[in-house]
Enzyme design. Structure first.
Site, PDB file in Angstrom:
ATOM      1  N   VAL A 118      21.006  -9.813   3.590  1.00 47.35           N
ATOM      2  CA  VAL A 118      22.431  -9.765   3.289  1.00 47.35           C
ATOM      3  C   VAL A 118      23.178  -9.056   4.419  1.00 47.35           C
ATOM      4  O   VAL A 118      22.776  -7.979   4.853  1.00 47.35           O
ATOM      5  CB  VAL A 118      22.684  -9.001   1.969  1.00 47.35           C
ATOM      6  CG1 VAL A 118      24.168  -8.924   1.649  1.00 47.35           C
ATOM      7  CG2 VAL A 118      21.918  -9.649   0.826  1.00 47.35           C
ATOM      8  N   CYS A 119      24.245  -9.668   4.880  1.00 48.61           N
ATOM      9  CA  CYS A 119      25.098  -9.071   5.900  1.00 48.61           C
ATOM     10  C   CYS A 119      26.301  -8.440   5.204  1.00 48.61           C
ATOM     11  O   CYS A 119      27.271  -9.123   4.870  1.00 48.61           O
ATOM     12  CB  CYS A 119      25.556 -10.129   6.903  1.00 48.61           C
ATOM     13  SG  CYS A 119      26.559  -9.450   8.225  1.00 48.61           S
ATOM     14  N   LEU A 120      26.180  -7.161   4.940  1.00 47.15           N
ATOM     15  CA  LEU A 120      27.255  -6.402   4.300  1.00 47.15           C
ATOM     16  C   LEU A 120      27.322  -5.072   5.038  1.00 47.15           C
ATOM     17  O   LEU A 120      26.343  -4.312   5.043  1.00 47.15           O
ATOM     18  CB  LEU A 120      26.951  -6.208   2.806  1.00 47.15           C
ATOM     19  CG  LEU A 120      28.018  -5.551   1.954  1.00 47.15           C
ATOM     20  CD1 LEU A 120      29.309  -6.380   1.932  1.00 47.15           C
ATOM     21  CD2 LEU A 120      27.518  -5.354   0.530  1.00 47.15           C
TER      22      LEU A 120
END
Length: 190
Positions: A118-120
């Site tokens: 996840v790119c957060l």
């Protein structure tokens, strides 16, 4: 012949042996001491204020708070009607170390790759100990209501979202219904 008492050096004992020795010394079972991370996580979970579209579960039981799952069911946007499961692994260094979060549901998304990474930003460079589990869950929910093509983990999905939003919507629907997008197969999640 007199028996000499056995003296145990705690340095040479395993954690289980130390617990048993403590139990034998005072006649009561020893209580496992919680780490600062476990105490903080317990507080975060007790104060959760989840949106109605999100649920939390503990697949290993309530005794293992350090590993849990969150299911997000977006009620708007491209991912409306889908159900997406995220696993959370919390380190004993929490909140000084961000939780490890992976999407267990394969999803066609610019900010989630096909392996579930996840790119957060708040899970990476913008993590601060003042943030909590609630903040992360709202951040994940926001990824589904407003996917971001500018910071992608899935560059193909990001390019389609940027260049052809209608095609992106069609790809998302096909993936959620259970089918292929390009060479990748997606299991049904609606």
């Amino acid at each position: 012949m007199a028996r000499l008492p056995v003296i145990l050096n705690p340095q040479w004992m395993s954690e289980k042996q130390r617990e048993l020795a403590a139990e034998n010394a005072n006649g009561k079972p020893s209580v496992k001491k919680q780490s600062a991370g476990e105490l903080r996580l317990h507080k975060d979970i007790s104060e959760l204020n989840l949106p109605k579209t999100c649920t939390i579960s503990f697949p290993n039981g309530k005794d293992d708070l350090m590993n849990f799952e969150v299911t997000i069911r977006p009620d708007e946007g491209y991912y409306l009607g889908g159900a997406f499961v995220f696993s959370f692994q919390i380190s004993t260094m929490y909140p000084h170390e961000a939780p490890k979060v992976k999407c267990k549901t394969k999803v066609y998304h610019p900010n989630i790759d096909l392996e579930g990474n996840v790119c957060l930003n708040i899970l990476r460079e913008d993590w601060k100990p003042v943030l909590n589990i609630n903040t992360i869950i709202y951040g994940l929910y926001h990824l589904f209501t407003e996917p971001n093509h500018e910071d992608p983990l899935n560059p193909d999905a990001a390019a389609v979202l940027r260049d052809n939003p209608k095609m992106f919507e069609s790809n998302v629907r096909r993936a959620m219904a259970g089918g292929y997008v390009g060479q990748s197969f997606f299991a049904r999640c609606i």
